[in-house]
Design a protein around this motif. Structure first.
Motif, PDB file in Angstrom:
ATOM      1  N   LYS A  57      -3.159   0.760  -0.053  1.00  0.00           N
ATOM      2  CA  LYS A  57      -1.935   0.848  -0.857  1.00  0.00           C
ATOM      3  C   LYS A  57      -1.555   2.300  -1.104  1.00  0.00           C
ATOM      4  CE  LYS A  57      -2.505  -3.268  -3.564  1.00  0.00           C
ATOM      5  NZ  LYS A  57      -2.554  -3.734  -4.935  1.00  0.00           N
ATOM      6  N   ALA A  58      -0.314   2.496  -1.488  1.00  0.00           N
ATOM      7  CA  ALA A  58       0.181   3.861  -1.691  1.00  0.00           C
ATOM      8  C   ALA A  58      -0.586   4.577  -2.803  1.00  0.00           C
ATOM      9  CB  ALA A  58       1.673   3.826  -2.031  1.00  0.00           C
ATOM     10  N   VAL A  59      -0.883   3.849  -3.887  1.00  0.00           N
ATOM     11  CA  VAL A  59      -1.588   4.482  -5.006  1.00  0.00           C
ATOM     12  C   VAL A  59      -3.003   4.880  -4.577  1.00  0.00           C
ATOM     13  CG1 VAL A  59      -2.450   4.086  -7.315  1.00  0.00           C
ATOM     14  CG2 VAL A  59      -0.250   3.179  -6.667  1.00  0.00           C
ATOM     15  N   GLU A  60      -3.622   4.003  -3.782  1.00  0.00           N
ATOM     16  CA  GLU A  60      -4.972   4.316  -3.308  1.00  0.00           C
ATOM     17  C   GLU A  60      -4.956   5.534  -2.395  1.00  0.00           C
ATOM     18  OE1 GLU A  60      -5.944   0.670  -1.415  1.00  0.00           O
ATOM     19  OE2 GLU A  60      -6.156  -0.425  -3.296  1.00  0.00           O
ATOM     20  N   LEU A  61      -3.957   5.574  -1.522  1.00  0.00           N
ATOM     21  CA  LEU A  61      -3.842   6.703  -0.590  1.00  0.00           C
ATOM     22  C   LEU A  61      -3.646   8.009  -1.342  1.00  0.00           C
ATOM     23  CD1 LEU A  61      -3.859   6.886   2.444  1.00  0.00           C
ATOM     24  CD2 LEU A  61      -1.407   6.656   2.435  1.00  0.00           C
ATOM     25  N   MET A  62      -2.830   7.921  -2.391  1.00  0.00           N
ATOM     26  CA  MET A  62      -2.582   9.099  -3.221  1.00  0.00           C
ATOM     27  C   MET A  62      -3.874   9.603  -3.822  1.00  0.00           C
ATOM     28  SD  MET A  62       0.630   8.977  -5.772  1.00  0.00           S
ATOM     29  CE  MET A  62      -0.231   8.506  -7.248  1.00  0.00           C
ATOM     30  N   ASN A  75     -18.134  14.069 -10.343  1.00  0.00           N
ATOM     31  CA  ASN A  75     -16.780  13.798  -9.884  1.00  0.00           C
ATOM     32  C   ASN A  75     -16.340  12.409 -10.324  1.00  0.00           C
ATOM     33  OD1 ASN A  75     -14.394  13.995  -8.463  1.00  0.00           O
ATOM     34  ND2 ASN A  75     -15.376  14.737  -6.601  1.00  0.00           N
ATOM     35  N   PRO A  76     -16.036  12.236 -11.615  1.00  0.00           N
ATOM     36  CA  PRO A  76     -15.744  10.888 -12.092  1.00  0.00           C
ATOM     37  C   PRO A  76     -14.476  10.291 -11.503  1.00  0.00           C
ATOM     38  CG  PRO A  76     -15.345  12.502 -13.818  1.00  0.00           C
ATOM     39  CD  PRO A  76     -15.983  13.226 -12.699  1.00  0.00           C
ATOM     40  N   ASP A  77     -13.506  11.160 -11.155  1.00  0.00           N
ATOM     41  CA  ASP A  77     -12.239  10.631 -10.639  1.00  0.00           C
ATOM     42  C   ASP A  77     -12.404   9.936  -9.304  1.00  0.00           C
ATOM     43  OD1 ASP A  77     -10.193  13.336 -11.931  1.00  0.00           O
ATOM     44  OD2 ASP A  77     -10.718  11.373 -12.764  1.00  0.00           O
ATOM     45  N   LEU A  78     -13.445  10.332  -8.580  1.00  0.00           N
ATOM     46  CA  LEU A  78     -13.656   9.721  -7.268  1.00  0.00           C
ATOM     47  C   LEU A  78     -14.013   8.249  -7.426  1.00  0.00           C
ATOM     48  CD1 LEU A  78     -13.952  10.223  -4.225  1.00  0.00           C
ATOM     49  CD2 LEU A  78     -16.312  10.801  -4.611  1.00  0.00           C
ATOM     50  N   TYR A  79     -14.575   7.859  -8.583  1.00  0.00           N
ATOM     51  CA  TYR A  79     -15.048   6.497  -8.774  1.00  0.00           C
ATOM     52  C   TYR A  79     -14.054   5.627  -9.499  1.00  0.00           C
ATOM     53  CZ  TYR A  79     -19.296   8.214  -6.804  1.00  0.00           C
ATOM     54  OH  TYR A  79     -20.195   8.748  -5.928  1.00  0.00           O
ATOM     55  N   GLU A  80     -12.807   6.058  -9.518  1.00  0.00           N
ATOM     56  CA  GLU A  80     -11.728   5.199 -10.021  1.00  0.00           C
ATOM     57  C   GLU A  80     -11.637   3.966  -9.139  1.00  0.00           C
ATOM     58  OE1 GLU A  80      -8.296   8.247 -11.467  1.00  0.00           O
ATOM     59  OE2 GLU A  80      -7.857   6.887  -9.819  1.00  0.00           O
ATOM     60  N   PRO A  81     -11.294   2.806  -9.712  1.00  0.00           N
ATOM     61  CA  PRO A  81     -11.249   1.602  -8.867  1.00  0.00           C
ATOM     62  C   PRO A  81     -10.258   1.708  -7.717  1.00  0.00           C
ATOM     63  CG  PRO A  81     -10.453   1.169 -11.105  1.00  0.00           C
ATOM     64  CD  PRO A  81     -11.052   2.507 -11.123  1.00  0.00           C
ATOM     65  N   ALA A  82      -9.110   2.364  -7.966  1.00  0.00           N
ATOM     66  CA  ALA A  82      -8.110   2.467  -6.893  1.00  0.00           C
ATOM     67  C   ALA A  82      -8.657   3.281  -5.733  1.00  0.00           C
ATOM     68  CB  ALA A  82      -6.830   3.109  -7.425  1.00  0.00           C
ATOM     69  N   VAL A  83      -9.241   4.430  -6.048  1.00  0.00           N
ATOM     70  CA  VAL A  83      -9.748   5.305  -4.994  1.00  0.00           C
ATOM     71  C   VAL A  83     -10.886   4.622  -4.246  1.00  0.00           C
ATOM     72  CG1 VAL A  83     -10.803   7.529  -4.534  1.00  0.00           C
ATOM     73  CG2 VAL A  83      -9.062   7.340  -6.278  1.00  0.00           C
ATOM     74  N   GLN A  84     -11.778   3.987  -4.965  1.00  0.00           N
ATOM     75  CA  GLN A  84     -12.918   3.346  -4.309  1.00  0.00           C
ATOM     76  C   GLN A  84     -12.470   2.203  -3.410  1.00  0.00           C
ATOM     77  OE1 GLN A  84     -16.362   3.844  -4.171  1.00  0.00           O
ATOM     78  NE2 GLN A  84     -15.555   5.823  -4.764  1.00  0.00           N
ATOM     79  N   SER A  85     -11.504   1.407  -3.870  1.00  0.00           N
ATOM     80  CA  SER A  85     -11.060   0.302  -3.016  1.00  0.00           C
ATOM     81  C   SER A  85     -10.339   0.847  -1.790  1.00  0.00           C
ATOM     82  CB  SER A  85     -10.172  -0.665  -3.802  1.00  0.00           C
ATOM     83  OG  SER A  85      -8.945  -0.058  -4.079  1.00  0.00           O
ATOM     84  N   GLY A  86      -9.625   1.943  -1.949  1.00  0.00           N
ATOM     85  CA  GLY A  86      -8.972   2.561  -0.794  1.00  0.00           C
ATOM     86  C   GLY A  86      -9.984   3.084   0.208  1.00  0.00           C
ATOM     87  N   LEU A  87     -11.051   3.719  -0.313  1.00  0.00           N
ATOM     88  CA  LEU A  87     -12.062   4.284   0.570  1.00  0.00           C
ATOM     89  C   LEU A  87     -12.815   3.203   1.332  1.00  0.00           C
ATOM     90  CD1 LEU A  87     -13.498   7.129  -1.631  1.00  0.00           C
ATOM     91  CD2 LEU A  87     -12.200   7.362   0.448  1.00  0.00           C
ATOM     92  N   GLN A  88     -12.957   2.038   0.706  1.00  0.00           N
ATOM     93  CA  GLN A  88     -13.659   0.961   1.410  1.00  0.00           C
ATOM     94  C   GLN A  88     -12.856   0.467   2.607  1.00  0.00           C
ATOM     95  OE1 GLN A  88     -14.184  -1.900  -1.633  1.00  0.00           O
ATOM     96  NE2 GLN A  88     -15.875  -0.787  -2.562  1.00  0.00           N
ATOM     97  N   LEU A  98      -5.911  -7.321   9.352  1.00  0.00           N
ATOM     98  CA  LEU A  98      -5.097  -8.453   8.890  1.00  0.00           C
ATOM     99  C   LEU A  98      -5.500  -8.926   7.503  1.00  0.00           C
ATOM    100  CD1 LEU A  98      -4.950 -10.470  12.190  1.00  0.00           C
ATOM    101  CD2 LEU A  98      -3.034  -9.437  11.035  1.00  0.00           C
ATOM    102  N   ILE A  99      -6.594  -8.388   6.995  1.00  0.00           N
ATOM    103  CA  ILE A  99      -7.044  -8.797   5.664  1.00  0.00           C
ATOM    104  C   ILE A  99      -6.131  -8.153   4.626  1.00  0.00           C
ATOM    105  CG2 ILE A  99      -8.967  -8.700   4.055  1.00  0.00           C
ATOM    106  CD1 ILE A  99     -10.773  -8.554   6.523  1.00  0.00           C
ATOM    107  N   PRO A 100      -5.617  -8.922   3.674  1.00  0.00           N
ATOM    108  CA  PRO A 100      -4.662  -8.360   2.714  1.00  0.00           C
ATOM    109  C   PRO A 100      -5.305  -7.300   1.825  1.00  0.00           C
ATOM    110  CG  PRO A 100      -5.163 -10.642   2.196  1.00  0.00           C
ATOM    111  CD  PRO A 100      -5.796 -10.359   3.506  1.00  0.00           C
ATOM    112  N   PRO A 101      -4.489  -6.424   1.220  1.00  0.00           N
ATOM    113  CA  PRO A 101      -5.038  -5.289   0.477  1.00  0.00           C
ATOM    114  C   PRO A 101      -5.845  -5.684  -0.756  1.00  0.00           C
ATOM    115  CG  PRO A 101      -2.646  -5.361   0.283  1.00  0.00           C
ATOM    116  CD  PRO A 101      -3.022  -6.349   1.300  1.00  0.00           C
ATOM    117  N   ASP A 102      -5.522  -6.817  -1.379  1.00  0.00           N
ATOM    118  CA  ASP A 102      -6.211  -7.161  -2.627  1.00  0.00           C
ATOM    119  C   ASP A 102      -7.396  -8.068  -2.423  1.00  0.00           C
ATOM    120  OD1 ASP A 102      -3.139  -7.175  -4.497  1.00  0.00           O
ATOM    121  OD2 ASP A 102      -4.723  -5.671  -4.343  1.00  0.00           O
ATOM    122  N   ALA A 103      -7.766  -8.287  -1.163  1.00  0.00           N
ATOM    123  CA  ALA A 103      -8.822  -9.269  -0.894  1.00  0.00           C
ATOM    124  C   ALA A 103     -10.142  -8.871  -1.537  1.00  0.00           C
ATOM    125  CB  ALA A 103      -9.002  -9.430   0.605  1.00  0.00           C
ATOM    126  N   ARG A 104     -10.482  -7.590  -1.447  1.00  0.00           N
ATOM    127  CA  ARG A 104     -11.762  -7.170  -2.014  1.00  0.00           C
ATOM    128  C   ARG A 104     -11.770  -7.325  -3.518  1.00  0.00           C
ATOM    129  NH1 ARG A 104     -14.339  -3.235   2.062  1.00  0.00           N
ATOM    130  NH2 ARG A 104     -12.739  -3.318   3.651  1.00  0.00           N
TER     131      ARG A 104
END
Lengths: 339, 98
Positions: free
Chosen positions: A93-98, A246-259, B29-35
């Motif tokens: 997502k855009a927020v994660e990428l940011m 580096n606490p900001d790295l472990y924000e949920p948005a950033v972590q889900s983006g990195l995964q 193809l997995i949606p972004p909120d799946a995790r």
């Protein structure tokens, strides 16, 4: 074709020019309204006029479309980046990428701050995560790898419509049509023709499908590479910074983006490396300078051992002869002493 | 592709092999909120020289496991296989009325 306006032939004869040169003065019957050619010494060659701007020679596709602009950008990126990491981004997502870009920038700035102390070149601001259009990137890579026109220095130095160009200069007589094969820029139809030869395969081809993002480095710097790998694809070799540091790295948005980011491979100075190869490049101790120092040390060692090996034979011979001589002297001396 | 009935996705592929394309495309193809909604996605990348075929292991909400060898399959076929079971689950869900 007959003239539209009906002119009486007698009217034509009356319009005779009175030329100043002696050439056609006496020939009144040559009643044509042309200036006679000047003598050979006065002829000056006129440089050819280009009908396209020098900064935009005709391209294969229309130059104003985004595809062509991206193609050109990717060509320049491929030529100027010594190291390119390839990632697949799966619905980030855009927020994660940011968030990811922010963390990357912070980490690289830290590396640069250290390098500034040692006086090494800084390029944290040139390293960015860029999402690319895969098809256009593949096409640009083909052009960069397979289209190598012979460039003469004169092509860049002199331009036909530049008043400083001497008129005796050899200029490529390119026409305005995009199909002209004399064009040497990467966007030309000629470049596309050469690059689209399907018999030539690029090594990176199997990676170039699906959604891709790249991180391009202007120079191969293992320090920066280590930092980027520890953030974007952490592993036991390249651990991510700790939560406390580096606490900001472990924000949920950033972590889900990195995964969702997967490191696929890298292109280092034209050669293709897979994930392990990239880790090896990142693991080189001390950066490029360290590598150079190791190389120098190795070469010095090699030189020393080579020299000693070559002279070893003569040295051992010398010692043997010397030892023998000493022995003989000792034998003589004691006998003398005894006497 | 219907992904709301998947609980577990396990992919193994060699990115340099041209036959790994369906694996990578499946992941995209997995949606972004799946995790965030509980799906576990595990990716393993094989080294460049490995000749092991690409595999995909999927677990559904009713416990069924589906293991596919992506060597000879195209992404459309993979999607069909996964969707087949997902549609059964979707119908069951509709019938039980949620």
């Amino acid at each position: 074709m007959p003239l539209r306006i009906r002119l009486r032939p007698r009217a034509l004869c009356l319009r005779i020019m009175h030329p100043k040169t002696p050439l056609s003065a006496s020939y009144a019957s040559l009643a044509t309204a042309t200036t006679p050619a000047p003598p050979i010494e006065h002829i000056r060659s006129v440089p050819p006029v280009l009908r396209y701007p020098p900064t935009q020679p005709p391209s294969h596709k229309p130059p104003e479309v985004r595809k062509t602009q991206l193609h050109r950008q990717y060509q320049s990126l491929l030529k100027s980046s010594a190291l390119i990491l390839l990632f697949q981004h799966n619905n980030v997502k855009a927020v994660e990428l940011m968030g990811i870009r922010r963390e990357l920038a912070i980490a690289l700035d830290k590396v640069d701050a250290e390098r500034a102390k040692n006086g090494q070149p800084l390029f944290a601001d040139q390293i960015k995560l860029q999402i690319i259009q895969t098809g256009i990137f593949a096409s640009a890579l083909r052009v960069v790898e397979f289209f190598n026109p012979v460039e003469s220095t004169l092509d860049h130095a002199q331009h036909p419509t530049d008043p400083r160009t001497p008129t005796s200069v050899q200029i490529t007589q390119t026409t305005n049509s995009p199909e002209d094969e004399r064009f040497k820029h990467g966007l030309s139809k000629h470049a596309w023709d050469v690059a689209s030869n399907r018999k030539l395969k690029i090594e990176l081809e199997p990676l170039l499908s699906g959604p891709l993002a790249i991180v391009a480095f202007p120079a191969v710097s293992p320090q920066h590479l280590k930092t980027v790998l520890s953030i974007l694809s952490p592993s036991p070799d390249f651990p991510a910074p700790r939560r406390k540091a580096n606490p900001d790295l472990y924000e949920p948005a950033v972590q889900s983006g990195l995964q969702k980011m997967m490191l696929l491979g890298a292109r280092v100075e034209g050669k293709v490396f897979d994930m392990e190869g990239t880790k090896w490049v990142g693991g080189i101790e001390g950066g490029i300078d360290g590598l150079r120092a190791q190389l120098v040390q190795m070469l010095q060692g090699v030189g020393g051992s080579l020299a000693s090996a070559l002279e070893g034979a003569s040295r051992s011979l010398y010692f043997t002869v010397e030892g023998r001589r000493m022995d003989m002297e000792e034998k003589e001396n004691p006998t003398k002493k005894e006497e | 592709m219907i992904t709301r009935f998947l609980t577990n996705v396990r992919v193994k592929f060699n990115p340099f092999s041209p036959r790994a394309k369906p694996a990578r495309l499946f992941l995209s193809l997995i949606p972004p909120d799946a995790r965030a909604s509980g799906m576990v996605i595990d990716t393993k990348m094989l080294p460049r020289t490995s000749k092991e075929p690409a595999t995909l292991g999927v677990k559904f909400k009713d416990g069924k496991e589906l293991n596919l060898e992506l060597d000879k399959m195209r992404i459309t076929e993979v999607m069909e296989e996964v969707d087949r079971h997902s549609r059964i689950l979707a119908r069951k869900e509709e019938l039980t009325g949620n």
